[in-house]
Design an enzyme around this catalytic site. Structure first.
Site, short mmCIF file in Angstrom:
data_model
loop_
_atom_site.label_atom_id
_atom_site.label_comp_id
_atom_site.label_asym_id
_atom_site.label_seq_id
_atom_site.Cartn_x
_atom_site.Cartn_y
_atom_site.Cartn_z
N TYR A 233 39.73 -41.97 -8.61
CA TYR A 233 40.62 -40.65 -8.84
C TYR A 233 41.18 -40.67 -9.87
CZ TYR A 233 44.21 -37.16 -8.43
OH TYR A 233 45.10 -35.63 -8.01
N LYS A 237 40.32 -38.19 -13.29
CA LYS A 237 41.77 -37.36 -13.98
C LYS A 237 41.68 -37.84 -15.56
CE LYS A 237 42.53 -34.85 -10.97
NZ LYS A 237 41.72 -33.47 -10.89
#
Length: 328
Positions: A233, A237
């Site tokens: 994750y 990002k």
């Protein structure tokens, strides 16, 4: 004040008597912090003499378009997603913890309430149907953004879009040594590749029309800080942040601005479930100078500002909405 002008209003307040010199200053009205209220009760104003000309009802148009046709916005990841279980998908994806569920939904409600024509994208039909009932007039597109061909077919004929909010995301919480190919492929497909594809569709349309536009990517504080069990994750990002800057460089000459917002934990129903463990929550809160997690409208406020002409000189920025987390 921004550039000698008042802070942008989403809802134009009723006319007020002209303030005296002694009473000039900033007056802030408290926001309703219930997630469903989002922007409906926002009344942030500047106490000053009434301007000679009232601004348009919706203050997120590019300045060239004040007084012209209503602008059109597209928001991805606009479904409600999970129902409070910490490791159930947001927007329909399996086995993920969607901490950002609610930001897209809140953005749609705020834009719709402000008078925009809104196109909402989700892979969950029931969520889209619910949102259409809440906000009559919004256009719903049901598509899995992880599917490149299906996305091209669904959005290729979506029509002119002036503002884009890339909010759709998934978050598979796995220790680094247990990261799976499925988690990697799905995360990068939705969190990064879909942003590229949808932004290309919108930007090409803007350039063909010779129109200015705005893109806001919903990133995370995890793009700049390592977090346990968030290896994939955080990687997506971090990539999204630098993609935002490259898009700003390449699209700027076409009068298209691109920025990102980087929230901390957001108190959506899913966020509340994921961070309900007091010890887990305390470890994060101890790193946030303001000592609290964000509410949905804190992020929506920032998105609306970046969509507005009040941020007309801002592009290529990653804007924290984190209570100071990234400052520590």
């Amino acid at each position: 004040m921004v550039g000698g002008r008042a802070w942008p209003r989403v809802h134009a307040p009723p006319p007020r008597p002209q303030a005296s010199r002694a009473t000039r200053g900033t007056r802030l009205h408290a926001l309703d912090h219930a997630p469903d209220a989002v922007h409906a009760q926002a009344q942030t104003t500047i106490c000053r003499p009434a301007p000679k000309e009232r601004r348009s009802k919706f203050a997120v148009w590019p300045p060239e378009h004040h007084g012209s046709e209503i602008r059109r916005a597209l928001v991805t990841g606009a479904g409600r997603g999970g129902r409070g279980r910490a490791k159930v998908a947001g927007d329909g994806y399996p086995h993920s913890s969607a901490l950002l569920v609610g930001i897209g939904h809140g953005s749609v409600k705020a834009l719709h309430a402000a008078g925009a024509r809104v196109v909402v994208v989700s892979r969950t039909r029931t969520d889209l149907d619910s949102l259409v009932r809440e906000c009559p007039g919004v256009e719903a597109v049901c598509v899995d953004l992880a599917d490149w061909e299906a996305t091209e077919q669904a959005l290729g004929g979506v029509g002119p879009v002036d503002m884009l909010v890339n909010n759709a995301a998934v978050a598979f919480l796995q220790p680094f040594l247990e990261v799976t190919k499925e988690a990697y492929d799905m995360s990068f497909s939705v969190n990064l590749r879909a942003v590229i594809q949808v932004s290309q569709i919108v930007a090409r349309g803007l350039i063909a029309r010779g129109a200015p536009g705005v893109i806001v990517n919903v990133s995370s504080q995890g793009s700049q800080r390592g977090q346990t069990n968030h290896s994939v994750y955080c990687s997506t990002k971090g990539a999204l942040d630098i993609l935002t800057k490259v898009m700003a460089v390449e699209l700027g000459p076409h009068k298209i601005r691109v920025n990102a917002v980087n929230p901390t934990v957001v108190m959506t129903p899913m966020g509340q479930a994921a961070w309900s463990d007091p010890q887990k929550a305390k470890a994060m809160l101890d790193r946030i100078p303001l000592g609290r997690f964000a509410e949905v409208e804190n992020v929506v406020d920032t998105i609306l500002f970046l969509l507005s002409d009040r941020s007309s000189m801002t592009t290529g920025s990653t804007v924290p909405v984190d209570g100071g987390f990234l400052a520590t």
